[in-house]
Design a protein around this motif. Structure first.
Motif, PDB file in Angstrom:
ATOM      1  N   ALA A  25     -43.969  -2.959  -3.575  1.00 36.88           N
ATOM      2  CA  ALA A  25     -42.510  -3.283  -3.672  1.00 36.88           C
ATOM      3  C   ALA A  25     -42.205  -3.815  -5.214  1.00 36.88           C
ATOM      4  N   ASN A  26     -43.172  -4.514  -5.761  1.00 37.77           N
ATOM      5  CA  ASN A  26     -43.105  -4.911  -7.059  1.00 37.77           C
ATOM      6  C   ASN A  26     -43.241  -3.707  -8.166  1.00 37.77           C
ATOM      7  N   PHE A  27     -44.124  -2.828  -7.804  1.00 36.15           N
ATOM      8  CA  PHE A  27     -44.396  -1.710  -8.514  1.00 36.15           C
ATOM      9  C   PHE A  27     -43.176  -0.826  -8.735  1.00 36.15           C
ATOM     10  N   LYS A  28     -42.498  -0.626  -7.451  1.00 35.26           N
ATOM     11  CA  LYS A  28     -41.510   0.252  -7.447  1.00 35.26           C
ATOM     12  C   LYS A  28     -40.092  -0.570  -7.995  1.00 35.26           C
ATOM     13  N   GLY A  29     -40.132  -1.569  -8.154  1.00 33.27           N
ATOM     14  CA  GLY A  29     -38.893  -2.484  -8.532  1.00 33.27           C
ATOM     15  C   GLY A  29     -38.027  -2.603  -7.177  1.00 33.27           C
ATOM     16  N   GLU A  30     -38.673  -2.680  -6.068  1.00 36.32           N
ATOM     17  CA  GLU A  30     -37.646  -2.681  -4.591  1.00 36.32           C
ATOM     18  C   GLU A  30     -37.919  -4.096  -3.890  1.00 36.32           C
ATOM     19  N   GLU A  31     -37.190  -4.360  -2.965  1.00 40.10           N
ATOM     20  CA  GLU A  31     -37.376  -5.485  -2.379  1.00 40.10           C
ATOM     21  C   GLU A  31     -38.440  -5.658  -1.567  1.00 40.10           C
ATOM     22  N   ALA A  32     -38.909  -4.722  -0.893  1.00 36.19           N
ATOM     23  CA  ALA A  32     -39.803  -4.640   0.303  1.00 36.19           C
ATOM     24  C   ALA A  32     -40.615  -3.360   0.303  1.00 36.19           C
ATOM     25  N   ALA A  33     -41.755  -3.512   0.832  1.00 36.50           N
ATOM     26  CA  ALA A  33     -42.530  -2.179   1.294  1.00 36.50           C
ATOM     27  C   ALA A  33     -43.239  -2.229   2.746  1.00 36.50           C
ATOM     28  N   ILE A  34     -43.523  -1.208   3.063  1.00 37.60           N
ATOM     29  CA  ILE A  34     -44.153  -1.175   4.405  1.00 37.60           C
ATOM     30  C   ILE A  34     -45.228  -0.036   4.410  1.00 37.60           C
ATOM     31  N   THR A  35     -46.407  -0.206   4.552  1.00 40.29           N
ATOM     32  CA  THR A  35     -47.650   0.910   4.662  1.00 40.29           C
ATOM     33  C   THR A  35     -47.596   1.482   5.932  1.00 40.29           C
ATOM     34  N   PHE A  36     -48.170   2.771   5.890  1.00 41.66           N
ATOM     35  CA  PHE A  36     -48.538   3.520   7.181  1.00 41.66           C
ATOM     36  C   PHE A  36     -50.008   4.096   6.824  1.00 41.66           C
ATOM     37  N   GLY A  37     -50.604   4.673   8.017  1.00 43.11           N
ATOM     38  CA  GLY A  37     -52.102   5.193   7.826  1.00 43.11           C
ATOM     39  C   GLY A  37     -51.857   6.501   6.897  1.00 43.11           C
ATOM     40  N   THR A  38     -50.927   7.308   6.697  1.00 48.01           N
ATOM     41  CA  THR A  38     -51.015   8.375   5.740  1.00 48.01           C
ATOM     42  C   THR A  38     -49.583   8.538   5.338  1.00 48.01           C
ATOM     43  N   GLY A  39     -49.387   9.208   4.288  1.00 48.49           N
ATOM     44  CA  GLY A  39     -47.959   9.587   3.936  1.00 48.49           C
ATOM     45  C   GLY A  39     -47.422  10.771   5.051  1.00 48.49           C
ATOM     46  N   TYR A  40     -48.275  11.277   5.732  1.00 52.00           N
ATOM     47  CA  TYR A  40     -47.503  12.052   6.700  1.00 52.00           C
ATOM     48  C   TYR A  40     -46.976  11.387   7.706  1.00 52.00           C
ATOM     49  N   MET A  41     -47.575  10.119   8.231  1.00 49.67           N
ATOM     50  CA  MET A  41     -47.196   9.168   8.961  1.00 49.67           C
ATOM     51  C   MET A  41     -45.983   8.589   8.781  1.00 49.67           C
ATOM     52  N   ALA A  42     -45.878   8.039   7.275  1.00 49.76           N
ATOM     53  CA  ALA A  42     -44.755   7.431   6.743  1.00 49.76           C
ATOM     54  C   ALA A  42     -43.505   8.260   6.861  1.00 49.76           C
ATOM     55  N   ASN A  43     -43.466   9.805   6.593  1.00 42.32           N
ATOM     56  CA  ASN A  43     -42.544  10.562   6.574  1.00 42.32           C
ATOM     57  C   ASN A  43     -41.963  10.604   8.149  1.00 42.32           C
ATOM     58  N   VAL A  44     -43.015  10.890   8.976  1.00 42.00           N
ATOM     59  CA  VAL A  44     -42.528  11.113  10.374  1.00 42.00           C
ATOM     60  C   VAL A  44     -41.950   9.771  10.976  1.00 42.00           C
ATOM     61  N   GLY A  45     -42.400   8.599  10.508  1.00 39.92           N
ATOM     62  CA  GLY A  45     -41.984   7.308  11.145  1.00 39.92           C
ATOM     63  C   GLY A  45     -40.647   7.164  10.693  1.00 39.92           C
ATOM     64  N   VAL A  46     -40.658   7.279   9.389  1.00 44.99           N
ATOM     65  CA  VAL A  46     -39.091   6.689   8.978  1.00 44.99           C
ATOM     66  C   VAL A  46     -37.977   7.643   9.112  1.00 44.99           C
ATOM     67  N   ILE A  47     -38.426   9.002   9.239  1.00 45.95           N
ATOM     68  CA  ILE A  47     -37.233   9.926   9.547  1.00 45.95           C
ATOM     69  C   ILE A  47     -36.957   9.857  11.032  1.00 45.95           C
ATOM     70  N   SER A  48     -37.868   9.818  11.885  1.00 48.28           N
ATOM     71  CA  SER A  48     -37.437   9.716  13.318  1.00 48.28           C
ATOM     72  C   SER A  48     -37.007   8.447  13.658  1.00 48.28           C
ATOM     73  N   ALA A  49     -37.321   7.304  12.819  1.00 49.14           N
ATOM     74  CA  ALA A  49     -36.511   6.129  13.288  1.00 49.14           C
ATOM     75  C   ALA A  49     -35.122   6.037  12.541  1.00 49.14           C
ATOM     76  N   LEU A  50     -35.090   6.533  11.437  1.00 55.39           N
ATOM     77  CA  LEU A  50     -33.803   6.642  10.876  1.00 55.39           C
ATOM     78  C   LEU A  50     -32.719   7.677  11.572  1.00 55.39           C
ATOM     79  N   CYS A  51     -33.232   8.625  12.076  1.00 55.83           N
ATOM     80  CA  CYS A  51     -32.287   9.764  12.377  1.00 55.83           C
ATOM     81  C   CYS A  51     -31.923  10.296  13.877  1.00 55.83           C
ATOM     82  N   SER A  52     -32.972   9.529  14.852  1.00 59.08           N
ATOM     83  CA  SER A  52     -32.801   9.552  16.010  1.00 59.08           C
ATOM     84  C   SER A  52     -31.382   8.850  16.653  1.00 59.08           C
ATOM     85  N   LYS A  53     -31.207   9.352  17.594  1.00 56.51           N
ATOM     86  CA  LYS A  53     -29.854   9.036  18.306  1.00 56.51           C
ATOM     87  C   LYS A  53     -30.049   7.502  18.738  1.00 56.51           C
ATOM     88  N   GLN A  54     -29.049   6.708  18.373  1.00 54.94           N
ATOM     89  CA  GLN A  54     -29.232   5.262  18.381  1.00 54.94           C
ATOM     90  C   GLN A  54     -28.072   4.849  19.276  1.00 54.94           C
TER      91      GLN A  54
END
Ligand SMILES: *Cc1c(COP(=O)(O)O)cnc(C)c1O
Length: 433
Positions: free
Chosen positions: A104-133
């Motif tokens: 978070a500090n390196f990127k100048g952002e408030e916070a960060a979350i890590t995943f097992g791989t970049g692939y899992m990060a994309n799959v996780g963030v997009i499915s969470a943000l874009c699925s019907k709620q």
């Protein structure tokens, strides 16, 4: 023959006939600017020999940096070999949290979350943000009503497979726009907005793009994307897998790159990255506002239902990130190497990209467009015989007739190695077949 054998044989035979069947190459040394390729992978006559690697994602050559290897070994001694649990059970150890604050500090952002791989990060963030709620909200009289919130995703046609898979998993409607074409993006957004009264059904809109496109090495137009996102109430997500540690004068990524050029640029709403490329470890991450990260911890299934990365790996990634912060000259050397290689390719008479020969590369990925699939494969094989590994990329990874040699550079390649490689590439490409 069994059902399984019949099925796999049919599929694989089809791939062989289409020349899309893949095998994997064996390297018998760590990832570095020179590698040992196993005998038999090249000419049968060759024994194992040292090959110049122009194909690595380890842009800063940190995978094999002696002080960092030692620090990673110490981390294994301290934290053991595995994490033993998911982040939400027992897996969350001190190095995970330290890594996330460092990111978070390196990127100048408030916070960060890590995943097992970049692939899992994309799959996780997009499915969470874009699925019907579906959720309840109370109006000003305290009367609850049910809100159904859906998402439409606008995705660059050359986005990475992990972005595409995340969108598919979300089941959101996806509209693909022409590569880096901001007028086309604006057009598809306007059409989607006109097609439905999206404010009333609480539709969210998300624009998603690679920051550096992995097969072309070109950059997303972040300032323009931000403008379009703002004007159309869209969220903006960028994937900085090939940008972190590479782009911007201290390797902070795309926003730094544009700010360096005097073009004011904020961060995207969601920034994804990987620990596996310039950072030289393994894992993926998302940085952004604290609320976004809290949301992902609760909703990203590829974060929740999987074992935490090993604490030693988290520690190694934090160490490597600190190395990048303390050694901006390593990032500058990589950028200098891109210029050296590009100049040498032009001097040697190789026009690196027939469509955009005047545009110098902006990342550490330099495609040398050949066109014909067989010619690209032949050129790559000849270069390997000369001790240079530079892969041929062809359909279906890129469009038919767009086959290319794809060079990716490291900060530790020497000027002489890059100039010699450019000469060798030109010789292979200009020789009549
Ligand atoms: C490599 C890459 C990923 C995946 O990252 P891993 O850590 O290798 O899983 C995601 N997005 C892009 C654009 C990439 O190039």
């Amino acid at each position: 023959m069994s059902i399984l054998n019949d099925f796999t044989d049919d599929v694989l035979q089809g791939m062989q006939e289409a020349h899309t069947y893949r095998t994997i190459r064996l390297l018998e040394s760590p990832e570095a600017s020179h590698v040992q390729i196993a005998a038999g992978a090249q000419n049968a006559s060759d024994t194992v020999k040292s090959t110049l690697l122009l194909a690595s994602n380890s842009y800063l050559d940190l995978c094999n940096e002696p002080s960092l290897k030692k620090a990673a070994a110490d981390a294994v001694l301290k934290w053991g070999t595995g994490s033993g649990g998911a982040r939400l059970t027992t897996g969350n150890k001190t190095p995970h949290e330290e890594l996330e604050s460092a990111l978070a500090n390196f990127k100048g952002e408030e916070a960060a979350i890590t995943f097992g791989t970049g692939y899992m990060a994309n799959v996780g963030v997009i499915s969470a943000l874009c699925s019907k709620q579906v959720y309840e909200r109370q109006d000003e009289n305290g009367i609850p009503s049910k809100i159904i919130s859906e998402c439409i995703v606008f995705s660059d046609e050359l986005n990475h497979a992990s972005i595409i898979d995340g969108i598919r998993l979300s089941k959101a409607k996806c509209i693909v726009y022409k590569h880096n074409d901001m007028a086309d993006l604006q057009r598809v957004i306007s059409e989607a907005r006109a097609a439905q009264p999206y404010e009333k059904v609480a539709t969210r809109l998300l624009i998603v793009t690679d920051a550096v496109f992995s097969m072309d090495g070109d950059l997303a137009n972040l300032p323009k994307l931000q403008k379009i996102a703002k004007e159309n109430n869209c969220l903006l997500m960028i994937d900085e897998a090939h940008a972190t540690g590479v782009i911007g004068k201290t390797g902070r990524g795309l926003a730094e790159h544009f700010n360096d050029m005097g073009i004011p640029c904020e961060h995207a709403d969601v920034t994804v990255g990987t620990l596996s490329k310039a950072i030289g470890c393994e894992g993926g991450f998302v940085v952004g506002k604290q609320k976004l990260i809290d949301f992902l911890r609760n909703k990203a299934r590829s974060f929740i239902f999987t074992t935490a990365m090993s604490p030693a790996m988290a520690q190694a990634a934090a160490n490597n990130l600190k190395f990048i912060e303390n050694h901006p000259e390593r990032v500058l050397q990589l950028q200098e190497n891109v210029k050296i290689f590009w100049d040498a390719l032009q001097k040697a008479g190789t026009i690196p990209d027939s469509n955009q020969s005047a545009i110098a590369p902006q990342s550490a990925i330099i495609p040398i467009i050949i066109g014909d699939e067989a010619a690209a494969l032949r050129a790559s094989a000849e270069l390997l015989e000369k001790g240079i590994l530079i892969p041929a990329i062809r359909y279906p990874t890129v469009a038919k007739g767009q086959a290319r040699l794809r060079a990716s550079l490291m900060a530790t390649h020497t000027k002489e190695e890059l100039q010699d490689a450019a000469t060798a590439i030109a010789a292979v490409l200009t020789r009549p077949h």
